[in-house]
Scaffold this active site. Sequence first.
Site, PDB file in Angstrom:
ATOM      1  N   HIS A 311      46.433  30.695  45.870  1.00 20.82           N
ATOM      2  CA  HIS A 311      45.514  30.566  47.011  1.00 20.82           C
ATOM      3  C   HIS A 311      44.647  29.335  46.803  1.00 20.82           C
ATOM      4  O   HIS A 311      44.293  29.021  45.663  1.00 20.82           O
ATOM      5  CB  HIS A 311      44.628  31.818  47.121  1.00 20.82           C
ATOM      6  CG  HIS A 311      43.965  31.966  48.442  1.00 20.82           C
ATOM      7  ND1 HIS A 311      42.782  31.343  48.737  1.00 20.82           N
ATOM      8  CD2 HIS A 311      44.335  32.640  49.561  1.00 20.82           C
ATOM      9  CE1 HIS A 311      42.437  31.642  49.983  1.00 20.82           C
ATOM     10  NE2 HIS A 311      43.376  32.419  50.506  1.00 20.82           N
ATOM     11  N   ASP A 369      48.979  38.636  51.087  1.00 25.05           N
ATOM     12  CA  ASP A 369      50.281  38.655  51.749  1.00 25.05           C
ATOM     13  C   ASP A 369      51.393  39.224  50.885  1.00 25.05           C
ATOM     14  O   ASP A 369      52.476  39.525  51.379  1.00 25.05           O
ATOM     15  CB  ASP A 369      50.662  37.249  52.208  1.00 25.05           C
ATOM     16  CG  ASP A 369      49.776  36.809  53.338  1.00 25.05           C
ATOM     17  OD1 ASP A 369      49.425  37.674  54.159  1.00 25.05           O
ATOM     18  OD2 ASP A 369      49.414  35.630  53.396  1.00 25.05           O
TER      19      ASP A 369
HETATM   20  N1  CMC Z   1      54.604  29.554  43.321  1.00 24.31           N
HETATM   21  C1  CMC Z   1      54.841  28.676  42.319  1.00 24.31           C
HETATM   22  N2  CMC Z   1      53.989  27.700  41.970  1.00 24.31           N
HETATM   23  C2  CMC Z   1      52.843  27.611  42.629  1.00 24.31           C
HETATM   24  C3  CMC Z   1      52.530  28.504  43.699  1.00 24.31           C
HETATM   25  C4  CMC Z   1      53.460  29.505  44.024  1.00 24.31           C
HETATM   26  N3  CMC Z   1      53.212  30.377  45.009  1.00 24.31           N
HETATM   27  N4  CMC Z   1      51.311  28.191  44.217  1.00 24.31           N
HETATM   28  C5  CMC Z   1      50.888  27.127  43.492  1.00 24.31           C
HETATM   29  N5  CMC Z   1      51.804  26.781  42.545  1.00 24.31           N
HETATM   30  C6  CMC Z   1      51.679  25.744  41.531  1.00 24.31           C
HETATM   31  C7  CMC Z   1      51.799  24.357  42.143  1.00 24.31           C
HETATM   32  O1  CMC Z   1      53.148  23.931  42.149  1.00 24.31           O
HETATM   33  C8  CMC Z   1      50.931  23.548  41.225  1.00 24.31           C
HETATM   34  O2  CMC Z   1      51.667  23.332  40.033  1.00 24.31           O
HETATM   35  P1  CMC Z   1      51.451  21.959  39.158  1.00 24.31           P
HETATM   36  O3  CMC Z   1      50.009  21.961  38.759  1.00 24.31           O
HETATM   37  O4  CMC Z   1      52.411  22.074  38.019  1.00 24.31           O
HETATM   38  O5  CMC Z   1      51.794  20.840  40.107  1.00 24.31           O
HETATM   39  C9  CMC Z   1      49.792  24.491  40.870  1.00 24.31           C
HETATM   40  O6  CMC Z   1      50.350  25.806  41.007  1.00 24.31           O
HETATM   41  C10 CMC Z   1      48.557  24.339  41.773  1.00 24.31           C
HETATM   42  O7  CMC Z   1      48.946  24.598  43.122  1.00 24.31           O
HETATM   43  P2  CMC Z   1      48.451  23.792  44.405  1.00 24.31           P
HETATM   44  O8  CMC Z   1      49.636  23.547  45.282  1.00 24.31           O
HETATM   45  O9  CMC Z   1      47.611  22.628  43.999  1.00 24.31           O
HETATM   46  O10 CMC Z   1      47.496  24.854  45.063  1.00 24.31           O
HETATM   47  P3  CMC Z   1      46.940  24.799  46.549  1.00 24.31           P
HETATM   48  O11 CMC Z   1      45.572  25.312  46.480  1.00 24.31           O
HETATM   49  O12 CMC Z   1      47.136  23.475  47.177  1.00 24.31           O
HETATM   50  O13 CMC Z   1      47.938  25.811  47.312  1.00 24.31           O
HETATM   51  C11 CMC Z   1      48.810  27.722  48.382  1.00 24.31           C
HETATM   52  C12 CMC Z   1      47.615  27.093  47.661  1.00 24.31           C
HETATM   53  C13 CMC Z   1      48.396  29.101  48.932  1.00 24.31           C
HETATM   54  C14 CMC Z   1      49.263  26.830  49.557  1.00 24.31           C
HETATM   55  C15 CMC Z   1      49.963  27.891  47.354  1.00 24.31           C
HETATM   56  O14 CMC Z   1      49.527  28.667  46.269  1.00 24.31           O
HETATM   57  C16 CMC Z   1      51.215  28.516  47.983  1.00 24.31           C
HETATM   58  O15 CMC Z   1      51.994  27.797  48.594  1.00 24.31           O
HETATM   59  N6  CMC Z   1      51.413  29.854  47.818  1.00 24.31           N
HETATM   60  C17 CMC Z   1      52.533  30.545  48.423  1.00 24.31           C
HETATM   61  C18 CMC Z   1      52.267  30.788  49.903  1.00 24.31           C
HETATM   62  C19 CMC Z   1      51.277  31.909  50.140  1.00 24.31           C
HETATM   63  O16 CMC Z   1      51.374  32.984  49.566  1.00 24.31           O
HETATM   64  N7  CMC Z   1      50.309  31.652  51.021  1.00 24.31           N
HETATM   65  C20 CMC Z   1      49.343  32.680  51.428  1.00 24.31           C
HETATM   66  C21 CMC Z   1      47.948  32.307  51.127  1.00 24.31           C
HETATM   67  S1  CMC Z   1      46.842  33.705  51.396  1.00 24.31           S
HETATM   68  C22 CMC Z   1      46.690  33.848  53.125  1.00 24.31           C
HETATM   69  C23 CMC Z   1      45.328  33.541  53.611  1.00 24.31           C
HETATM   70  O17 CMC Z   1      44.335  33.764  52.926  1.00 24.31           O
HETATM   71  O18 CMC Z   1      45.207  33.080  54.788  1.00 24.31           O
END
Ligand code: CMC
Length: 435
Positions: A311, A369
């Site tokens: 998240h 989710d």
């Molecule tokens: N699976 C695998 N790796 C992950 C995931 C995941 N779900 N989420 C983050 N990472 C990794 C990412 O690749 C990165 O790795 P590295 O540092 O080696 O490059 C690290 O963790 C940090 O992630 P980030 O992309 O910088 O984190 P973010 O804050 O930009 O992204 C997110 C947050 C929710 C978009 C992402 O965690 C994601 O895509 N999750 C899966 C989709 C999901 O479940 N979304 C629902 C969110 S809750 C609904 C709501 O509140 O509205």
Amino acid sequence: MTNSETKATLSFSDGSPSLEMPIYKGTVGPDVIDIRKLYGATGMFTYDPGFMSTAACNSSITYIDGDKGELLYRGYPIEQLAVNGGDFMETCYLLLNGELPTAAQKTEFVDTVTKHTMVHEQMQFFFRGFRRDAHPMSVLVGTVGALASFYHDSLDINDPHHREVSAIRLIAKMPTLVAMAYKYSIGQPFVYPRNDLSYSANFMYMMFSNPCEPYKVNEVLVRALDRILILHADHEQNASTSTVRLAGSSGANPFACIAAGIACLWGPAHGGANEAALDMLTKIGSVDNIPEFIKQVKDKNSGVKLMGFGHRVYKNYDPRAKLMRETCYEVLQELGLQDDPLFKLAMALEKIALEDEYFVSRKLYPNVDFYSGIVQRALGIPTSLFTGIFALARTVGWIAQWKEMISDPEQKIGRPRQLFVGSPTRKVPPIAERG
Ligand code: CMC
């Protein structure tokens, strides 16, 4: 905005004079530096795509502490609201008015909402204009926006009474519209609301009854839906809420603003993750396939993510996920589906991921989710309607935030700036000289 004695001093390495800017303290959470005079004083903007460090408003509605995994509505922890805080109607009242209702206030509020559940009879013709296989979110963007053309008597955003009536209309009519979108998609007749039922029971009734077979309300399932609504009711300045505020900042009417919020929520990075989490579990198929799946997730080139994990704000267990997991268990128990293979798979996957160094070091925990798709599927809600349920729940948050914005004396039309990287001024050449 509270005035502050504390100042930040910004100095520039290009020789420009340094600049003092006020710092404001919130009641909890990070302080903010007021940079509104930055451009006037220096001719420079700040650069912050995705609003990673920018507070675009002040708000007293919802607060998240992502490190602690804490979510507060008007100061009350989500766990207390979901477990001891009564039903979704109480959460709605709280978000809109700032305080939990007394028994008399609740009765009056529920009564008012209940009296607004029907939509104008003409609305059914809007539905009939859509293809039967239209995505429910496109139907909702259209029909919620269309409400503005039916309720002219509550469109004056400068009149507090109009704002109140519009808020009630939106909260009351969303379940009716979501259920109509569903009924239309399966070719069944629309079901009129029943005002003797609670908000959530009425929604289940409009979804699942038909003229040949009345729907028998199941209290466990109704409570589960109510919890889904409470958990999704508001979530600070996320993308769809910011969209509602931005649309509203121009003075647009609330129906148009909520339609804009629904359009934003539709995106897979926002409202669509529960659907994706359910698809992912289905694809993994069995506990034996988890190690191979986890291997793919860790491989950056695979493009595979563990949906329902991670998240932008929570760097701890999403408090909503714990509650949703509990509800998931209750619902499956009630329906005799304790051995539901997807639930078992989800629990096994969660356990493995929570112990795995990749997820631990990146502070990746389950979000709401991860379990909400399983619950909705068990309630009989089709996957394509999951985001519609999210929109139904979030309407109260959007409208509370919209009302707060309209009443804020510091509110201005939203107008972000840009770092322009295109061509500077040039002359239009005659067509023969181009190419
Ligand atoms: N699976 C695998 N790796 C992950 C995931 C995941 N779900 N989420 C983050 N990472 C990794 C990412 O690749 C990165 O790795 P590295 O540092 O080696 O490059 C690290 O963790 C940090 O992630 P980030 O992309 O910088 O984190 P973010 O804050 O930009 O992204 C997110 C947050 C929710 C978009 C992402 O965690 C994601 O895509 N999750 C899966 C989709 C999901 O479940 N979304 C629902 C969110 S809750 C609904 C709501 O509140 O509205």
